[in-house]
Structures are given as C-alpha cells and as structure tokens.
Design a protein around this motif. Structure first.
Motif, mmCIF file in Angstrom:
data_model
loop_
_atom_site.group_PDB
_atom_site.id
_atom_site.type_symbol
_atom_site.label_atom_id
_atom_site.label_comp_id
_atom_site.label_asym_id
_atom_site.label_seq_id
_atom_site.Cartn_x
_atom_site.Cartn_y
_atom_site.Cartn_z
ATOM 1 N N PHE A 1 0.849 -1.202 0.000
ATOM 2 C CA PHE A 1 0.000 0.000 0.000
ATOM 3 C C PHE A 1 0.884 1.251 0.000
ATOM 4 N N TYR A 2 1.825 1.262 0.913
ATOM 5 C CA TYR A 2 2.671 2.439 1.108
ATOM 6 C C TYR A 2 3.461 2.774 -0.146
ATOM 7 N N VAL A 3 4.160 1.792 -0.693
ATOM 8 C CA VAL A 3 4.999 2.089 -1.856
ATOM 9 C C VAL A 3 4.161 2.370 -3.103
ATOM 10 N N ALA A 4 3.001 1.761 -3.201
ATOM 11 C CA ALA A 4 2.126 2.013 -4.360
ATOM 12 C C ALA A 4 1.632 3.455 -4.371
ATOM 13 N N MET A 5 1.432 4.039 -3.211
ATOM 14 C CA MET A 5 0.930 5.404 -3.146
ATOM 15 C C MET A 5 2.048 6.445 -3.207
ATOM 16 N N ASN A 6 3.270 5.976 -3.275
ATOM 17 C CA ASN A 6 4.409 6.877 -3.374
ATOM 18 C C ASN A 6 5.309 6.421 -4.539
ATOM 19 N N PRO A 7 4.736 6.362 -5.754
ATOM 20 C CA PRO A 7 5.461 5.759 -6.883
ATOM 21 C C PRO A 7 6.609 6.605 -7.438
ATOM 22 N N ASP A 8 6.642 7.885 -7.113
ATOM 23 C CA ASP A 8 7.644 8.778 -7.691
ATOM 24 C C ASP A 8 8.949 8.833 -6.911
ATOM 25 N N ARG A 9 9.039 8.014 -5.871
ATOM 26 C CA ARG A 9 10.259 8.040 -5.062
ATOM 27 C C ARG A 9 10.490 6.674 -4.430
ATOM 28 N N LEU B 1 8.569 -6.225 -5.314
ATOM 29 C CA LEU B 1 9.292 -4.990 -5.026
ATOM 30 C C LEU B 1 10.647 -4.982 -5.707
ATOM 31 N N GLU B 2 11.094 -3.780 -6.043
ATOM 32 C CA GLU B 2 12.480 -3.559 -6.432
ATOM 33 C C GLU B 2 13.154 -2.967 -5.207
ATOM 34 N N THR B 3 14.296 -3.489 -4.854
ATOM 35 C CA THR B 3 15.006 -3.004 -3.675
ATOM 36 C C THR B 3 16.368 -2.468 -4.091
ATOM 37 N N TYR B 4 16.765 -1.360 -3.468
ATOM 38 C CA TYR B 4 18.034 -0.712 -3.755
ATOM 39 C C TYR B 4 18.750 -0.472 -2.439
ATOM 40 N N LEU C 1 7.541 -0.444 -5.993
ATOM 41 C CA LEU C 1 6.847 -1.553 -6.642
ATOM 42 C C LEU C 1 7.597 -1.983 -7.894
ATOM 43 N N ALA C 2 7.682 -3.270 -8.099
ATOM 44 C CA ALA C 2 8.277 -3.814 -9.315
ATOM 45 C C ALA C 2 7.202 -4.059 -10.368
ATOM 46 N N LEU C 3 5.954 -4.070 -9.932
ATOM 47 C CA LEU C 3 4.808 -4.328 -10.808
ATOM 48 C C LEU C 3 3.800 -3.204 -10.664
ATOM 49 N N GLU C 4 2.965 -3.047 -11.646
ATOM 50 C CA GLU C 4 1.857 -2.102 -11.521
ATOM 51 C C GLU C 4 0.866 -2.652 -10.490
ATOM 52 N N PRO C 5 0.191 -1.789 -9.737
ATOM 53 C CA PRO C 5 -0.784 -2.274 -8.747
ATOM 54 C C PRO C 5 -1.851 -3.190 -9.344
ATOM 55 N N LEU D 1 -2.492 7.741 2.887
ATOM 56 C CA LEU D 1 -1.186 7.292 2.430
ATOM 57 C C LEU D 1 -0.423 8.403 1.695
ATOM 58 N N ILE D 2 -1.115 9.236 0.970
ATOM 59 C CA ILE D 2 -0.467 10.349 0.274
ATOM 60 C C ILE D 2 0.020 11.392 1.275
ATOM 61 N N ALA D 3 -0.691 11.548 2.374
ATOM 62 C CA ALA D 3 -0.312 12.514 3.398
ATOM 63 C C ALA D 3 1.007 12.146 4.079
ATOM 64 N N VAL D 4 1.537 10.988 3.770
ATOM 65 C CA VAL D 4 2.806 10.542 4.334
ATOM 66 C C VAL D 4 3.895 11.576 4.080
ATOM 67 N N GLU D 5 3.913 12.152 2.911
ATOM 68 C CA GLU D 5 4.954 13.098 2.563
ATOM 69 C C GLU D 5 4.933 14.334 3.452
ATOM 70 N N GLU D 6 3.814 14.602 4.104
ATOM 71 C CA GLU D 6 3.698 15.769 4.970
ATOM 72 C C GLU D 6 4.229 15.507 6.366
#
Length: 143
Positions: free
Chosen positions: A15-23, A54-57, A66-70, A137-142
């Motif tokens: 859920f978390y990573v899907a809602m923050n796809p740009d980072r 997941l892709e991990t770095y 996410l390594a796959l689309e939701p 989940l989007i409010a995470v960035e705040e």
C-alpha cells in the motif's frame, strides 16, 4: 481464519509504496508510519523483493518501490504466497481415529478454495481505489 502478521505487513508495505510511486520509500519511514518493527519489515521486504513484487536498492540513497503495476498484483496469489496453501486441518500428519470417515477436511478445503477464489477477484489497485485510504497514504509526505 486469521492472516499472519507477515501477510498483514506485506500488504501494508505494498500500500505504502504504491501510493508513493515517484520516489523510493525506506524501511524506516514505513516502520514509523505504521509503528511496526523494523526487523519484521526487513523480512517482509526481502520476501517481496525475491517474489518480484518490489524492487530493492541498497545503500545511502537506497529504498524500495513496486516492481509491478498495482493492477498486476493479485491479492489471492499474494496471500496464497505469504500464508501458504497447506490444508487447514491435516488429518494424516497427526492421525485421527475419524480420518477415514470424517468430512471435516474436505469441508475446510472447500472453504479455503472459496477464500482464495474470492481474494483472486481483486488487485492491489482495487484496494487503493478507496479514497480515504489513498489520502491518508499520500499525506505521508507531509509527516
């Protein structure tokens, strides 16, 4: 039937990573957001990485995404993978005097199939269509 903590955390991470796809998200921020153990998350993320979800770095600028689309992450398949599909009751592992005449195992197997069949109708994208959840989940960035 109750899902394990491992499955619960797997879904939360997705859920978390899907809602923050740009980072790239980090384990520590996910642990902080959900107030859960970093050590549990390490195991979960490792498994989700090995399974191709997941892709991990690694490293200072590392993280996960996410390594796959939701839409490609099927809940039935994911939960079957994290929970396993062993029989709910295994009459042969711990022999029972009723095993040859009991219908409990077949009834539970039917229920388990129905459980996974129902979950297989949904993807991660379906769950993320819940607007209040998306907003939280989007409010995470705040934070």
């Amino acid at each position: 039937m109750q899902l394990s903590r491992f499955t619960d955390y797997s879904l939360r991470v997705l859920f978390y990573v899907a809602m923050n796809p740009d980072r790239l998200a980090t384990l520590s921020e996910i642990a902080h957001f959900y107030d859960i153990s970093l050590e549990h998350l390490r195991k979960v993320v490792h498994a989700l990485g090995k399974s191709g979800h997941l892709e991990t770095y690694r490293g200072k600028k590392g993280g996960i995404r996410l390594a796959l689309e939701p839409e490609a992450i099927n809940l039935g398949a994911l939960i079957a993978q994290t929970e396993g599909t062993s029989p709910l009751v295994d009459c042969h592992r711990s022999p029972c005097r009723l095993a040859s005449n009991c219908s409990l195992q077949s009834v539970l197997a039917e229920a388990q199939r129905a459980f996974f069949d129902s979950l297989s109708q949904y993807t991660l994208a379906d769950l993320l269509s819940n607007q209040p959840m998306r907003e939280r989940l989007i409010a995470v960035e705040e934070l």
